[in-house]
Design a protein around this motif. Structure first.
Motif, PDB file in Angstrom:
ATOM      1  N   LEU A  75     -46.682  10.782  43.554  1.00 30.45           N
ATOM      2  CA  LEU A  75     -45.690  11.788  43.940  1.00 30.45           C
ATOM      3  C   LEU A  75     -46.013  12.375  45.313  1.00 30.45           C
ATOM      4  O   LEU A  75     -46.487  13.511  45.423  1.00 30.45           O
ATOM      5  CB  LEU A  75     -45.642  12.908  42.897  1.00 30.45           C
ATOM      6  N   PRO A  76     -45.765  11.624  46.375  1.00 34.36           N
ATOM      7  CA  PRO A  76     -45.957  12.193  47.715  1.00 34.36           C
ATOM      8  C   PRO A  76     -44.966  13.318  47.961  1.00 34.36           C
ATOM      9  O   PRO A  76     -43.919  13.403  47.307  1.00 34.36           O
ATOM     10  CB  PRO A  76     -45.692  10.999  48.638  1.00 34.36           C
ATOM     11  N   LEU A  77     -45.302  14.186  48.890  1.00 39.05           N
ATOM     12  CA  LEU A  77     -44.454  15.339  49.197  1.00 39.05           C
ATOM     13  C   LEU A  77     -43.520  14.985  50.351  1.00 39.05           C
ATOM     14  O   LEU A  77     -43.955  14.853  51.495  1.00 39.05           O
ATOM     15  CB  LEU A  77     -45.325  16.542  49.563  1.00 39.05           C
ATOM     16  N   THR A  88     -35.038  17.247  45.493  1.00 40.30           N
ATOM     17  CA  THR A  88     -34.405  16.193  44.698  1.00 40.30           C
ATOM     18  C   THR A  88     -35.255  14.932  44.703  1.00 40.30           C
ATOM     19  O   THR A  88     -35.465  14.293  43.659  1.00 40.30           O
ATOM     20  CB  THR A  88     -33.001  15.882  45.235  1.00 40.30           C
ATOM     21  N   THR A  89     -35.767  14.555  45.862  1.00 40.34           N
ATOM     22  CA  THR A  89     -36.604  13.354  45.963  1.00 40.34           C
ATOM     23  C   THR A  89     -37.875  13.505  45.142  1.00 40.34           C
ATOM     24  O   THR A  89     -38.261  12.604  44.381  1.00 40.34           O
ATOM     25  CB  THR A  89     -36.957  13.079  47.434  1.00 40.34           C
ATOM     26  N   PHE A  90     -38.521  14.650  45.279  1.00 39.03           N
ATOM     27  CA  PHE A  90     -39.788  14.872  44.577  1.00 39.03           C
ATOM     28  C   PHE A  90     -39.588  14.882  43.065  1.00 39.03           C
ATOM     29  O   PHE A  90     -40.318  14.208  42.316  1.00 39.03           O
ATOM     30  CB  PHE A  90     -40.410  16.192  45.032  1.00 39.03           C
ATOM     31  N   ALA A 135     -47.155  21.454  45.294  1.00 40.91           N
ATOM     32  CA  ALA A 135     -45.717  21.275  45.523  1.00 40.91           C
ATOM     33  C   ALA A 135     -45.053  22.493  46.150  1.00 40.91           C
ATOM     34  O   ALA A 135     -43.912  22.393  46.622  1.00 40.91           O
ATOM     35  CB  ALA A 135     -45.021  20.933  44.205  1.00 40.91           C
ATOM     36  N   ARG A 136     -45.736  23.624  46.194  1.00 40.94           N
ATOM     37  CA  ARG A 136     -45.087  24.843  46.682  1.00 40.94           C
ATOM     38  C   ARG A 136     -44.669  24.731  48.147  1.00 40.94           C
ATOM     39  O   ARG A 136     -43.766  25.442  48.593  1.00 40.94           O
ATOM     40  CB  ARG A 136     -45.987  26.058  46.466  1.00 40.94           C
ATOM     41  N   LEU A 158     -40.274  26.274  41.184  1.00 39.10           N
ATOM     42  CA  LEU A 158     -40.797  24.985  40.737  1.00 39.10           C
ATOM     43  C   LEU A 158     -40.823  24.902  39.213  1.00 39.10           C
ATOM     44  O   LEU A 158     -40.520  23.856  38.632  1.00 39.10           O
ATOM     45  CB  LEU A 158     -42.198  24.764  41.308  1.00 39.10           C
ATOM     46  N   GLU A 159     -41.172  26.000  38.560  1.00 41.37           N
ATOM     47  CA  GLU A 159     -41.144  26.020  37.092  1.00 41.37           C
ATOM     48  C   GLU A 159     -39.712  25.856  36.580  1.00 41.37           C
ATOM     49  O   GLU A 159     -39.481  25.190  35.559  1.00 41.37           O
ATOM     50  CB  GLU A 159     -41.738  27.324  36.574  1.00 41.37           C
ATOM     51  N   ALA A 160     -38.757  26.471  37.284  1.00 34.91           N
ATOM     52  CA  ALA A 160     -37.356  26.374  36.872  1.00 34.91           C
ATOM     53  C   ALA A 160     -36.839  24.940  36.967  1.00 34.91           C
ATOM     54  O   ALA A 160     -35.918  24.557  36.237  1.00 34.91           O
ATOM     55  CB  ALA A 160     -36.493  27.298  37.734  1.00 34.91           C
ATOM     56  N   LEU A 161     -37.422  24.143  37.849  1.00 33.95           N
ATOM     57  CA  LEU A 161     -37.034  22.741  37.976  1.00 33.95           C
ATOM     58  C   LEU A 161     -37.816  21.844  37.018  1.00 33.95           C
ATOM     59  O   LEU A 161     -37.274  20.876  36.472  1.00 33.95           O
ATOM     60  CB  LEU A 161     -37.257  22.268  39.420  1.00 33.95           C
TER      61      LEU A 161
END
Length: 205
Positions: A75-77, A88-90, A135-136, A158-161
């Motif tokens: 999972l690159p950023l 969306t990509t991540f 990821a932040r 991020l938690e919501a996603l």
């Protein structure tokens, strides 16, 4: 002819470390969480079980480190210049990873029984905290661009996603492709942009 010098101890140790992590992720992919045991890991890596226990202590600790190493590779950023596209990509990549045997092992480990050893529970919490911290930057870039309010809480977004993806894939066994993730990102970003200013500071309570 002069015989080759043996590799320094630290180099041999690094090679063993990599071999054990590689063996762990390979077994997770083929045997799942239940079939990934220290004895099989040690045999595949060509090391003694005692060496594995001495370095990692428990199976959970080893699996968490192996998965952490694998996730950072898988999972690159992204940095596309668009907050929506980055997220969306991540998260599309994350959704894809969660459908693999290794990803499913990760999700099951995250939901493991609460009677684990305290050290393992702590390490599991540290694992997820580190993933969110990594990821932040995707959200922080959006704040810096002006796409999101300056007081937005990256961890909360991020938690919501992440939560809906885990529910859809792991609990409901439903697909979560690019279109689904894109709609989810739309919803979360719209909510963040329309929320009252003080709600961002209250979102982590």
């Amino acid at each position: 002819m002069t015989p080759p010098r043996p590799a320094p101890a630290h180099r041999r140790g690094a090679a063993v470390h990599r071999a054990v992590l590689k063996a762990t992720t390979e077994l997770l992919a083929t045997e799942g969480l239940a079939g990934t045991r220290i004895a099989e890991i040690a045999a595949r890596a060509g090391v003694h079980e005692t060496s594995v226990y001495r370095r990692w202590g428990t199976r959970t600790n080893l699996i968490l480190e192996a998965l952490s190493d694998r996730l950072d590779t898988e999972l690159p950023l992204p940095d596309t210049g668009s907050t929506h596209e980055d997220l969306t990509t991540f998260f599309t990549a994350l959704a894809g990873f969660l459908t693999t045997p290794t990803g499913q092992s990760l999700a099951r480990l995250a939901l493991a029984a609460a009677d684990d050893e305290p050290q393992s529970v702590q390490l599991r919490n540290q694992f997820w905290t580190a993933r969110l911290d990594r990821a932040r930057i995707l959200v922080q870039r959006g704040i810096d661009r002006g796409d999101l309010p300056p007081d937005s809480n990256p961890e909360f977004l991020l938690e919501a996603l992440t939560g809906p993806l885990h529910l859809r894939i792991m609990q409901r066994d439903q697909p979560a492709g690019h279109a689904y993730v894109s709609r989810l990102v739309d919803l979360v970003l719209a909510g963040a942009r329309s929320a009252p200013p003080d709600s961002h500071t209250r979102s982590n309570r």
